[in-house]
Write a protein that holds these residues in place. Structure first.
Motif, PDB file in Angstrom:
ATOM      1  N   THR A  51       0.832  -1.210   0.000  1.00 23.53           N
ATOM      2  CA  THR A  51       0.000   0.000   0.000  1.00 23.53           C
ATOM      3  C   THR A  51       0.861   1.253   0.000  1.00 23.53           C
ATOM      4  O   THR A  51       0.642   2.189  -0.789  1.00 23.53           O
ATOM      5  CB  THR A  51      -0.937   0.009   1.218  1.00 23.53           C
ATOM      6  OG1 THR A  51      -1.785  -1.149   1.185  1.00 23.53           O
ATOM      7  CG2 THR A  51      -1.791   1.264   1.226  1.00 23.53           C
ATOM      8  N   LEU A  52       1.853   1.303   0.894  1.00 24.23           N
ATOM      9  CA  LEU A  52       2.730   2.471   0.982  1.00 24.23           C
ATOM     10  C   LEU A  52       3.572   2.624  -0.283  1.00 24.23           C
ATOM     11  O   LEU A  52       3.910   3.747  -0.685  1.00 24.23           O
ATOM     12  CB  LEU A  52       3.652   2.344   2.201  1.00 24.23           C
ATOM     13  CG  LEU A  52       2.983   2.410   3.577  1.00 24.23           C
ATOM     14  CD1 LEU A  52       3.988   2.130   4.683  1.00 24.23           C
ATOM     15  CD2 LEU A  52       2.334   3.780   3.797  1.00 24.23           C
ATOM     16  N   ASP A  55       1.155   3.891  -3.460  1.00 23.30           N
ATOM     17  CA  ASP A  55       0.716   5.290  -3.471  1.00 23.30           C
ATOM     18  C   ASP A  55       1.879   6.281  -3.373  1.00 23.30           C
ATOM     19  O   ASP A  55       1.655   7.491  -3.287  1.00 23.30           O
ATOM     20  CB  ASP A  55      -0.308   5.552  -2.357  1.00 23.30           C
ATOM     21  CG  ASP A  55       0.272   5.355  -0.960  1.00 23.30           C
ATOM     22  OD1 ASP A  55       1.504   5.242  -0.818  1.00 23.30           O
ATOM     23  OD2 ASP A  55      -0.531   5.303   0.003  1.00 23.30           O
ATOM     24  N   THR A  57       3.968   6.799  -0.991  1.00 23.71           N
ATOM     25  CA  THR A  57       4.298   7.296   0.343  1.00 23.71           C
ATOM     26  C   THR A  57       5.677   6.824   0.804  1.00 23.71           C
ATOM     27  O   THR A  57       6.459   7.599   1.363  1.00 23.71           O
ATOM     28  CB  THR A  57       3.242   6.832   1.362  1.00 23.71           C
ATOM     29  OG1 THR A  57       1.968   7.346   0.982  1.00 23.71           O
ATOM     30  CG2 THR A  57       3.580   7.326   2.767  1.00 23.71           C
ATOM     31  N   LEU A  58       5.979   5.563   0.554  1.00 27.01           N
ATOM     32  CA  LEU A  58       7.232   4.994   1.041  1.00 27.01           C
ATOM     33  C   LEU A  58       8.439   5.622   0.357  1.00 27.01           C
ATOM     34  O   LEU A  58       9.412   5.989   1.023  1.00 27.01           O
ATOM     35  CB  LEU A  58       7.236   3.480   0.837  1.00 27.01           C
ATOM     36  CG  LEU A  58       8.374   2.711   1.516  1.00 27.01           C
ATOM     37  CD1 LEU A  58       8.352   2.935   3.018  1.00 27.01           C
ATOM     38  CD2 LEU A  58       8.279   1.225   1.201  1.00 27.01           C
ATOM     39  N   SER A  60       8.632   8.549  -1.079  1.00 29.64           N
ATOM     40  CA  SER A  60       8.734   9.937  -0.634  1.00 29.64           C
ATOM     41  C   SER A  60       9.326  10.027   0.766  1.00 29.64           C
ATOM     42  O   SER A  60      10.186  10.875   1.042  1.00 29.64           O
ATOM     43  CB  SER A  60       7.356  10.593  -0.666  1.00 29.64           C
ATOM     44  OG  SER A  60       7.415  11.934  -0.247  1.00 29.64           O
ATOM     45  N   ALA A  61       8.876   9.138   1.656  1.00 29.96           N
ATOM     46  CA  ALA A  61       9.368   9.145   3.033  1.00 29.96           C
ATOM     47  C   ALA A  61      10.855   8.802   3.084  1.00 29.96           C
ATOM     48  O   ALA A  61      11.635   9.476   3.776  1.00 29.96           O
ATOM     49  CB  ALA A  61       8.574   8.143   3.876  1.00 29.96           C
ATOM     50  N   VAL A 206       6.942  15.099   5.506  1.00 32.05           N
ATOM     51  CA  VAL A 206       7.013  13.703   5.092  1.00 32.05           C
ATOM     52  C   VAL A 206       8.374  13.109   5.439  1.00 32.05           C
ATOM     53  O   VAL A 206       9.416  13.727   5.228  1.00 32.05           O
ATOM     54  CB  VAL A 206       6.754  13.581   3.582  1.00 32.05           C
ATOM     55  CG1 VAL A 206       6.904  12.141   3.118  1.00 32.05           C
ATOM     56  CG2 VAL A 206       5.363  14.103   3.245  1.00 32.05           C
ATOM     57  N   TYR A 210       7.678  10.377  10.426  1.00 25.01           N
ATOM     58  CA  TYR A 210       6.304  10.874  10.334  1.00 25.01           C
ATOM     59  C   TYR A 210       5.358   9.765   9.889  1.00 25.01           C
ATOM     60  O   TYR A 210       4.239   9.636  10.411  1.00 25.01           O
ATOM     61  CB  TYR A 210       6.261  12.046   9.355  1.00 25.01           C
ATOM     62  CG  TYR A 210       4.877  12.605   9.124  1.00 25.01           C
ATOM     63  CD1 TYR A 210       4.210  13.286  10.133  1.00 25.01           C
ATOM     64  CD2 TYR A 210       4.237  12.441   7.898  1.00 25.01           C
ATOM     65  CE1 TYR A 210       2.930  13.801   9.922  1.00 25.01           C
ATOM     66  CE2 TYR A 210       2.973  12.954   7.680  1.00 25.01           C
ATOM     67  CZ  TYR A 210       2.320  13.632   8.698  1.00 25.01           C
ATOM     68  OH  TYR A 210       1.053  14.139   8.498  1.00 25.01           O
ATOM     69  N   THR A 211       5.785   8.946   8.933  1.00 22.88           N
ATOM     70  CA  THR A 211       4.963   7.826   8.468  1.00 22.88           C
ATOM     71  C   THR A 211       4.723   6.829   9.592  1.00 22.88           C
ATOM     72  O   THR A 211       3.621   6.270   9.722  1.00 22.88           O
ATOM     73  CB  THR A 211       5.646   7.126   7.273  1.00 22.88           C
ATOM     74  OG1 THR A 211       5.937   8.088   6.254  1.00 22.88           O
ATOM     75  CG2 THR A 211       4.759   6.043   6.693  1.00 22.88           C
ATOM     76  N   GLN A 223       1.626  -0.926   9.723  1.00 20.87           N
ATOM     77  CA  GLN A 223       2.352   0.173   9.096  1.00 20.87           C
ATOM     78  C   GLN A 223       3.536   0.586   9.954  1.00 20.87           C
ATOM     79  O   GLN A 223       4.623   0.867   9.428  1.00 20.87           O
ATOM     80  CB  GLN A 223       1.420   1.376   8.876  1.00 20.87           C
ATOM     81  CG  GLN A 223       2.147   2.580   8.265  1.00 20.87           C
ATOM     82  CD  GLN A 223       1.201   3.670   7.815  1.00 20.87           C
ATOM     83  OE1 GLN A 223       0.145   3.385   7.247  1.00 20.87           O
ATOM     84  NE2 GLN A 223       1.571   4.928   8.052  1.00 20.87           N
TER      85      GLN A 223
END
Length: 263
Positions: A51-52, A55, A57-58, A60-61, A206, A210-211, A223
């Motif tokens: 999922t991360l 999208d 998110t991973l 970017s993090a 980000v 933060y994640t 997560q």
């Protein structure tokens, strides 16, 4: 790494995952001794990872966290090297400053977060400040110890040949301390990562920290575990891919063989 070692490492990792999933099924599904939302499991972690990843998110993090830790770690190396050299050059600073640095280094990185917020606000500078304070003093102590452990006859021989002080550091001391310096940098890198997580959990920007906190706020333990595993894997990649490679290269160059090599 030899094929047998690779296969052995993969088998060990797979065994751990299977054991982890089995324990989850036993204690959560069968015996109901723990709540599903409180205990992560491999299947849930994999789903969270996908999922991360899907999208963005991973990625970017990881990208944001890497930029921060590299910036902070780079500055920490410079500050640590300067402090270490100053301590070596001055008996007064060695007596009075070194104990202070040792004391500061024992502080958890989270202690610097209030200072960072008050001085820099909730900004990138605040996070980088925490990283610097978390790793610079350990590097300073490591540099000082490495230089002090240089065999005295190296320096005496160079001095009898009329070497200047600047060349003494560049041509004699620096090559002699490189193996110890790599160990110092590895330790400083681990301190920098811990400090980064302390800094990022206070920020709304980000990053991996933060994640991780978002996972906590959503009660998504999978997560949280996913981010923890990513942090561990990044640490292993940097250790094996950069620090250990550099260390083994130096050992081979000096005819000492690779570290931890077994027949």
């Amino acid at each position: 790494m030899k094929p047998k070692k690779v296969i052995g490492s993969i088998a060990f990792a797979v065994g751990l995952l299977l054991l982890w999933q089995l324990l989850y099924v036993i204690f959560v599904d069968w015996l109901a001794l723990a709540k599903p939302y409180a205990v992560p499991h491999p299947a849930g972690v994999w789903e969270s990872f996908i999922t991360l990843l899907s999208d963005g998110t991973l990625f970017s993090a990881i990208g944001n966290s890497m930029l921060r830790v590299l910036a902070g770690f780079g500055i920490a190396i410079i500050i640590g090297a300067i402090l270490g050299i100053l301590i070596i050059q001055s008996r007064y600073l060695e007596t009075n400053l070194k104990p202070v640095l040792l004391g500061i280094q024992t502080l958890p990185s989270i202690c610097w977060v209030p200072f960072a917020i008050l001085w820099f606000g909730l900004s990138e500078s605040a996070i980088i400040f925490v990283v610097i304070m978390g790793s610079a003093f350990g590097i300073a102590i490591g540099v000082e110890n490495a230089v002090k452990n240089v065999p005295p006859y190296y320096i005496k021989v160079a001095q009898t040949m009329g070497i200047t002080k600047s060349k003494l550091y560049r041509k004699v001391i620096l090559p002699a301390i490189l193996p110890s310096l790599i160990g110092t940098l590895k330790q400083g890198w681990s301190f920098a990562w811990r400090a980064l997580m302390s800094g990022e959990v206070m920020s709304a920007s980000v990053g991996l920290g933060y994640t991780l906190m978002i996972g906590r706020d959503l009660a998504d333990i999978n997560q949280v575990m996913t981010v923890m595993i990513v942090i561990i894997l990044l640490g292993i990649i940097f250790d094996k891919g950069i620090f250990s490679t550099w260390e083994n290269y130096l050992l081979r160059k000096r005819g000492l063989g690779e570290k931890n090599t077994q027949s």
